[in-house]
Every structure is written in C-alpha cells, then in structure tokens.
Design an enzyme around this catalytic site. Structure first.
Site, PDB file in Angstrom:
ATOM      1  N   ASN A  36      -2.073   2.039   5.521  1.00  0.00           N
ATOM      2  CA  ASN A  36      -1.180   0.964   5.102  1.00  0.00           C
ATOM      3  C   ASN A  36      -0.881   0.135   6.348  1.00  0.00           C
ATOM      4  OD1 ASN A  36       0.915  -0.645   4.140  1.00  0.00           O
ATOM      5  ND2 ASN A  36       2.436   0.980   4.359  1.00  0.00           N
ATOM      6  N   GLY A  37      -1.115  -1.169   6.281  1.00  0.00           N
ATOM      7  CA  GLY A  37      -0.846  -2.011   7.444  1.00  0.00           C
ATOM      8  C   GLY A  37      -2.039  -2.908   7.749  1.00  0.00           C
TER       9      GLY A  37
ATOM     10  N   ARG B  89       4.332  -0.256  -4.745  1.00  0.00           N
ATOM     11  CA  ARG B  89       4.047  -0.793  -3.417  1.00  0.00           C
ATOM     12  C   ARG B  89       2.770  -1.629  -3.388  1.00  0.00           C
ATOM     13  NH1 ARG B  89       6.871   1.922   0.684  1.00  0.00           N
ATOM     14  NH2 ARG B  89       5.380   1.097   2.171  1.00  0.00           N
TER      15      ARG B  89
ATOM     16  N   GLU C 272      17.899 -17.841  -6.183  1.00  0.00           N
ATOM     17  CA  GLU C 272      17.541 -16.493  -6.632  1.00  0.00           C
ATOM     18  C   GLU C 272      17.022 -16.522  -8.083  1.00  0.00           C
ATOM     19  OE1 GLU C 272      16.914 -13.814  -5.340  1.00  0.00           O
ATOM     20  OE2 GLU C 272      17.183 -12.269  -6.841  1.00  0.00           O
TER      21      GLU C 272
ATOM     22  N   LYS D 137       6.298  -4.345  -3.528  1.00  0.00           N
ATOM     23  CA  LYS D 137       7.736  -4.181  -3.345  1.00  0.00           C
ATOM     24  C   LYS D 137       8.153  -4.285  -1.886  1.00  0.00           C
ATOM     25  CE  LYS D 137      11.863  -3.196  -4.757  1.00  0.00           C
ATOM     26  NZ  LYS D 137      12.544  -4.313  -5.415  1.00  0.00           N
TER      27      LYS D 137
ATOM     28  N   TRP E 132      -2.509  -2.743  -1.726  1.00  0.00           N
ATOM     29  CA  TRP E 132      -2.151  -4.168  -1.796  1.00  0.00           C
ATOM     30  C   TRP E 132      -3.068  -4.840  -0.785  1.00  0.00           C
ATOM     31  CZ3 TRP E 132      -0.297  -8.048   1.418  1.00  0.00           C
ATOM     32  CH2 TRP E 132       0.208  -9.186   0.770  1.00  0.00           C
TER      33      TRP E 132
ATOM     34  N   CYS F 156       0.831  -1.210   0.000  1.00  0.00           N
ATOM     35  CA  CYS F 156       0.000   0.000   0.000  1.00  0.00           C
ATOM     36  C   CYS F 156       0.868   1.263   0.000  1.00  0.00           C
ATOM     37  CB  CYS F 156      -0.955   0.085   1.182  1.00  0.00           C
ATOM     38  SG  CYS F 156      -2.126  -1.253   1.277  1.00  0.00           S
TER      39      CYS F 156
ATOM     40  N   HIS G 262      17.927 -36.692  -5.350  1.00  0.00           N
ATOM     41  CA  HIS G 262      17.144 -37.121  -4.188  1.00  0.00           C
ATOM     42  C   HIS G 262      15.666 -36.758  -4.354  1.00  0.00           C
ATOM     43  CE1 HIS G 262      20.747 -38.309  -2.039  1.00  0.00           C
ATOM     44  NE2 HIS G 262      21.299 -37.190  -2.482  1.00  0.00           N
TER      45      HIS G 262
ATOM     46  N   LYS H  58      13.323 -15.318  -9.207  1.00  0.00           N
ATOM     47  CA  LYS H  58      13.114 -14.289 -10.243  1.00  0.00           C
ATOM     48  C   LYS H  58      12.133 -14.791 -11.293  1.00  0.00           C
ATOM     49  CE  LYS H  58      14.202 -11.566  -8.694  1.00  0.00           C
ATOM     50  NZ  LYS H  58      14.897 -11.332  -7.473  1.00  0.00           N
TER      51      LYS H  58
ATOM     52  N   GLU I 262       8.432 -15.216  -9.826  1.00  0.00           N
ATOM     53  CA  GLU I 262       7.680 -14.027  -9.427  1.00  0.00           C
ATOM     54  C   GLU I 262       7.257 -13.153 -10.604  1.00  0.00           C
ATOM     55  OE1 GLU I 262       9.546 -11.154  -6.768  1.00  0.00           O
ATOM     56  OE2 GLU I 262      11.496 -11.574  -7.618  1.00  0.00           O
TER      57      GLU I 262
END
Ligand code: M6R
Length: 613
Positions: free
Chosen positions: A99-100, A27, A486, A608, A73, A2, A509, A490, A493
């Site tokens: 926001n929160g 955000r 990583e 983000k 968000w 947010c 395995h 990438k 996402e």
C-alpha cells in the site's frame, strides 16, 4: 488506499484473508488478490471486488497456513488482473503486497532491467519485489535483511508484507507513512492496514511505527527493528473496537447506518467533556496547551475533503466566539507552499482516518518549523494521533462508508466545544449565558434524532424529483456556507452528479448563469443574522425558474412560500445549526445515489483513507 491483510499461524489462511479483505474493502476495490504458501507460493487475483476473487477461486483448492491478501486502489497501472496484488519476484520465489507509492520506481526499474530483470506489470510494487530479490541473490541475504536494505533504497510511502518460498513460515512486514498493525494471537499473527480484520481474532495489537520492519513466524516469534537496523521492542496495546461497529446492523449500507448513528456518536463525543449544569467544558488534550492556543499568533487548520469543511466551520466559530485568528488550509497546498510559520502558531490537523498523506506531511512540516501541532482525529492510535503534540479524539467509532457523515458531525461537535472552551477561558461569554448555551448543545443529539425521524421520507421524495439532474447548486451563508460545500461533496462523490457549494451571495457573481428549470438549488436558510438576505437569494433563484429545496427552521413561513420543497429542522442556536442542516443533505445524497443505482458505500475511483499524495 489499498487494504493489506496477512496471516501466519496454525489455521488455514484463506478464510481469514478473504474475510479480512471484505472488512478492508472500503480502502480500495479496484482488484483483490491472495497469495498462499503450499509447497510454493500460489497467487490468485482478480480485477474488481473481493466477491469477484471468490467467484474466480470457486472450487479451487486454496490451502496454506501462511498467506497475504490485498485489495487495491490503483495508483501505478490500470485496475486489471495483471496489476492486481500480490506480485511475484522475477524468480517466483517471493511475493509482496503493498500500500503506497514507490516514487523512485522508474530509475530502480531501469537499473533492474539492466541487471536482466523482466517486468510483467505496470506497478511500482513489482519493482520493489524485484529489488528485494536482486539484493537477496546478490549478497545471499535472508528475506528480512534483503527487504530491509531494499527499503533503504526506495523513496515514497509503503506498507508491505513479503513472503519467501525458500523461508516459509515467515512474514516480513514494514511501513513508512502508510499504516500497518499486527495482531498477536496464540502462536499466530495477523497483519493488516487497520485493526478491522484483526478484532475478531485478538485484541492484542502492535501498531508499527514509521520506518519499522517486523518479522513474524509460525513459531510465534516476533522481532522488530527500524529500517535503519536498530532493534526495537514491540509495544503491545489492547484494542478498543467492537465487531458490531464493523457490521451494517440491519441497514442496507454503512452510510445509512452511520447517518442514523449520529445522535449517539455526537453524545459520545460530548460525554464527560461538558456540563451545562456546572458550566464547564474540558477537552483533555487541550488543557495543557490552552494558554498557548489562546495566545497563539494564529490557529491554522489543515485537512482535506470533508475534514477541511469542518475546519472552515471551526474558523467561523473560533473567530466569532473566542476572537483568535484562524486560517484553514488544504493540507496538500499548505505542505508545498512554504508557509510562514513560527513557534507562536498552532497547526491543528483534522482527519477521520488519521492517515491522510497530505495532512500528515503538513503536520511534519509544521513541526519542523516549530509550531505546536494538535490532532482532531477519529481513528485511535492512527499516525496523526501519534505524531501531534496533543489532540482530541472525536469518538465517532469506525466509519466504513467512503462518504464521511458521522465523522463530520463528530469533528464539528469537537471543534464547537473547542471554540466555546477557548471563548469561556478568555472570559468572552458570561457564566449564565455559557450554561444556557451548553444546555442547548446537550440537546443537539435529541434534536438530530427528531430530525432523522421527520425528514427521512421527505428526503426520499425530494430525491425522486431531482435524481435525474446533471448539476446541483448548494448555497449557504456564514457558518452554513461550509455545510453547502459538504452537501455538494456528498452528492458528487456518491451519485456522480456535478455539484457546487457556494456562499449564497456569491451566486450572482457567476453560478446564477447556470440556473434554469433543471437546476436543483439546495439552500440552507437558518442563519438568523442574514435571513433576509437569504430570502433575496431564493427569490433570485426562483426568478430564473430554479428548483429550490430550502432547509429552514420549523415554523418558518416566508421561504416556504417560494421554495419548491422545504425541510424543517428543529430550532437551535446559530452556532449549532451545521450539526442539523447537514443531516438532510446527507440523506438527500444517499437517496439520490440509491435511485441512480450507485454503490453508496464504495463510490467509483474513491477510497476511504487517502494514504498517497
Ligand atoms: O480521513 P480524512 O478525514 O483525513 O479524509 C479526508 C478526505 O479524504 C475525506 O473527508 C473525503 O473527502 C471523504 N470521502 C468525504 O466524504
């Protein structure tokens, strides 16, 4: 998580708010909304991006010199027009952006319903504004006092801005755990979740501290107190942020721009901190605590996502070079599992944003248990940078693309310097060897530049071949195992392809069962110590008809013969390879996402800065 923007002053608020929301859109982008005061509070809000809101507003007259804006968000309630912020109070006199998460919203809501309140949305935020209204009405309080008292009753995280039609010309802003910054102009104020919407208006800012509440008026008045009602003096700082850093600079996406910025950002991160010629590394933040760190029982890295991968690289490097015990923990697990911690432990948080809720909470717990805390952070002045005992910035500049790229290499650069510096201080690397290593380190930005040139079109071509895959496997050994993680993160996402990162030897395995002719397997094969073993891993994949994309040192022949595609990176020391091997992985993900028609900078469901648990 947010984005909040607000304005009070002599100018028309709408253009300022819309532009600010666009800057903050990274955000969260589930919905966007604005409230303006013009003889009453008018709210305009729409599901989707800020562009949808603009289209919705179209030719409507949007007048007012005081206003609040929000890009969401979603946490409580689906992303739709109704749940979009701002929210009115029950009587329509107040409006809020938030926001929160208000964790105790359910009992508060029930109590308010018993008082006769009716709710129209599924959000926790609407509960908060009704609570403020209820307190205001019951005790005939000013908007700031009603807001302050309401905030003493809520549990959770918040950054809020509230406006009141009965008291126009005034904004009330408060925060706990979620960030908020106030820009000070000429008889005007800007409020935002971060400085990006503010920088083009003023460079004078006040970062609200945890549990502070500010009142800002169109007369240029700024008063500040704690939520516990203790007066505070605002600490005005100068912003060190350039508008160009917030623009795409000719690139189609921020992610691509940020990938290409890496030679510069890595050099910036090293600047003034090491000299190969003179044989030293100096990390300002660490200096005072170096002995404590060297003699620590354990260094515990706490982080999330990409930053956690950087922490894993630090573990390989620090244990190998400096022989200090290292553990790497997901901040979200660490904070809840009652870990054994003492004053002899050092807890090092890694975070691009410096605002990640779980990482912050892990640090708070570590502090309570007496550990020394250290921050490896990108965003200057962020919460993690402020609450840690010491720390070092990575100096990568604003990272806007949701997928972290230059922050990752910035973190790895800093953590590599940390490992080398500790090893040097412990006398574990001879002087001449140290200078030789540092000279190679200084060459890394140029080698990345060279690699970006040489592998870009190759990554595009490989992307075309594998963009239809449903799954992908990333393999690496040793220090390149976290790079495999990583690479997989990438890809998933931004392109929504399911991808897994594995230590190459672990493949047999379990994951080997997945390999067939449709499975791209991206192997990092640069570790000289275990090269032969990686060759065997590649053979195992090929024997099952997997499609191998190998990242190798230039001139390598053996794997080249087996792999379907090879990407060559310039030769370097093993310890620096993550800074190079990750570059083609970033580009591959980028081009695959483009081919699949995904929004690279704003992938679905993500934001983000994750300021909620
Ligand atoms: O701001 P932080 O570094 O604390 O953020 C941690 C993660 O949320 C972040 O790295 C996330 O995984 C990125 N989207 C990865 O690209």
């Amino acid at each position: 998580m947010c984005g909040i923007v607000a304005y009070v002053g002599p100018k028309e608020a709408y253009p300022i708010l819309v532009k600010g929301l666009k800057r903050l859109e990274y955000r969260g982008y589930d919905s966007a909304g604005i409230a303006l005061y013009n003889e009453g509070i008018n709210i305009y809000k729409k599901k989707g991006k800020v562009a949808n809101l603009e289209e919705f507003i179209g030719d409507q007259s949007v007048v007012g010199q005081i206003g609040i804006g929000h890009t969401r968000w979603a946490t409580h309630g689906k992303p739709d027009d109704t749940n979009a912020h701002p929210h009115y109070s029950g009587n329509g006199d107040l409006a809020i952006i938030h926001n929160g998460i208000i964790e105790n919203y359910a009992p508060l809501k029930e109590a308010l319903i018993n008082e006769g309140h009716t709710f129209h949305t599924e959000t926790d935020t609407e509960v908060l504004i009704h609570l403020i209204e209820e307190l205001q009405k019951r005790d005939n309080l000013s908007i700031e006092e009603a807001t302050r008292i309401a905030l003493t009753k809520v549990i959770g995280a918040f950054a809020i801005v509230v406006m009141d039609k009965k008291d126009p010309g005034k904004l009330v802003a408060a925060r706990k755990a979620s960030p908020l910054v106030i820009g000070i102009g000429d008889n005007e104020f800007y409020i935002a979740s971060d400085a990006t919407p503010i920088v083009e208006h003023t460079n004078q800012v006040v970062y609200l501290k945890n549990e502070e509440i500010a009142v800002l008026t169109d007369k240029g008045e700024f008063s500040l107190k704690t939520i516990a009602n203790i007066d505070q003096t605002p600490f005005v700082q100068e912003l060190d942020l350039k508008i160009e850093e917030l623009e795409k600079g000719g690139y189609d996406y921020f992610m691509l721009k940020e990938i290409h910025e890496q030679p510069k950002t890595i050099a910036d991160g090293m600047r003034g901190r090491l000299s190969a010629e003179e044989g030293w590394i100096r990390l300002g933040g660490i200096h005072e605590y170096e002995n404590k760190i060297i003699n620590a029982n354990r260094l515990i890295f706490v982080a999330c996502g990409t930053s956690w991968h950087s922490g894993m690289i630090a573990e390989y490097l620090i244990e190998e070079l400096a022989r200090i015990n290292v553990e790497v923990e997901y901040a979200s697990e660490f904070r809840y599992r009652n870990p054994i911690l003492s004053e002899n432990d050092v807890v090092i948080a890694i975070s691009q944003s410096g605002e990640t809720a779980d990482t912050l909470a892990a640090l708070e717990m570590a502090k309570e248990k007496g550990a020394l805390t250290y921050g490896v952070v990108n965003v200057v002045g962020s919460s993690i940078a402020r609450i840690t005992d010491a720390g070092s910035y990575i100096h990568a500049g604003p990272e806007i693309g949701v997928a972290s790229t230059k922050a990752f290499t910035g973190q790895v650069t800093l953590l590599t310097m940390m490992a080398l510096s500790l090893a040097h201080k412990k006398g574990m690397i001879p002087k001449s060897e140290f200078s030789r290593i540092l000279a190679e380190f200084e060459n890394i930005p140029a080698k990345i530049e060279q690699l970006l040139q040489s592998c870009d079109s190759q990554c595009q071509k490989i992307a075309e071949q594998i963009a239809d895959a449903n799954n992908a496997l990333y393999l690496g050994r040793g220090i390149n195992f976290p790079v495999a993680l990583e690479g997989a993160l990438k890809l998933k996402e931004i392109s929504y392809i399911h991808a897994e990162g594995y230590p190459a030897a672990e493949m047999k395995h379990g994951p080997i069962a997945l390999i067939d002719e449709n499975m791209p397997v991206i192997v990092t094969a640069t570790n000289m110590g275990s090269y032969e073993k990686i060759v065997s891993n590649v053979q195992e994949v090929k024997a099952r008809k997997g499609k191998v994309i190998a990242i190798v040192f230039e001139g390598e022949q053996e794997i080249k013969k087996m792999a379907d595609y090879t990407i060559e990176i310039p030769k370097t020391e093993d310890m620096f390879t993550p800074l190079l091997t990750v570059i083609p992985l970033q580009l591959l993900s980028y081009y695959i996402a483009l081919i699949r028609g995904c929004n690279v900078d704003q992938p679905r469901n993500l934001a983000k800065s994750v300021t909620v648990e």
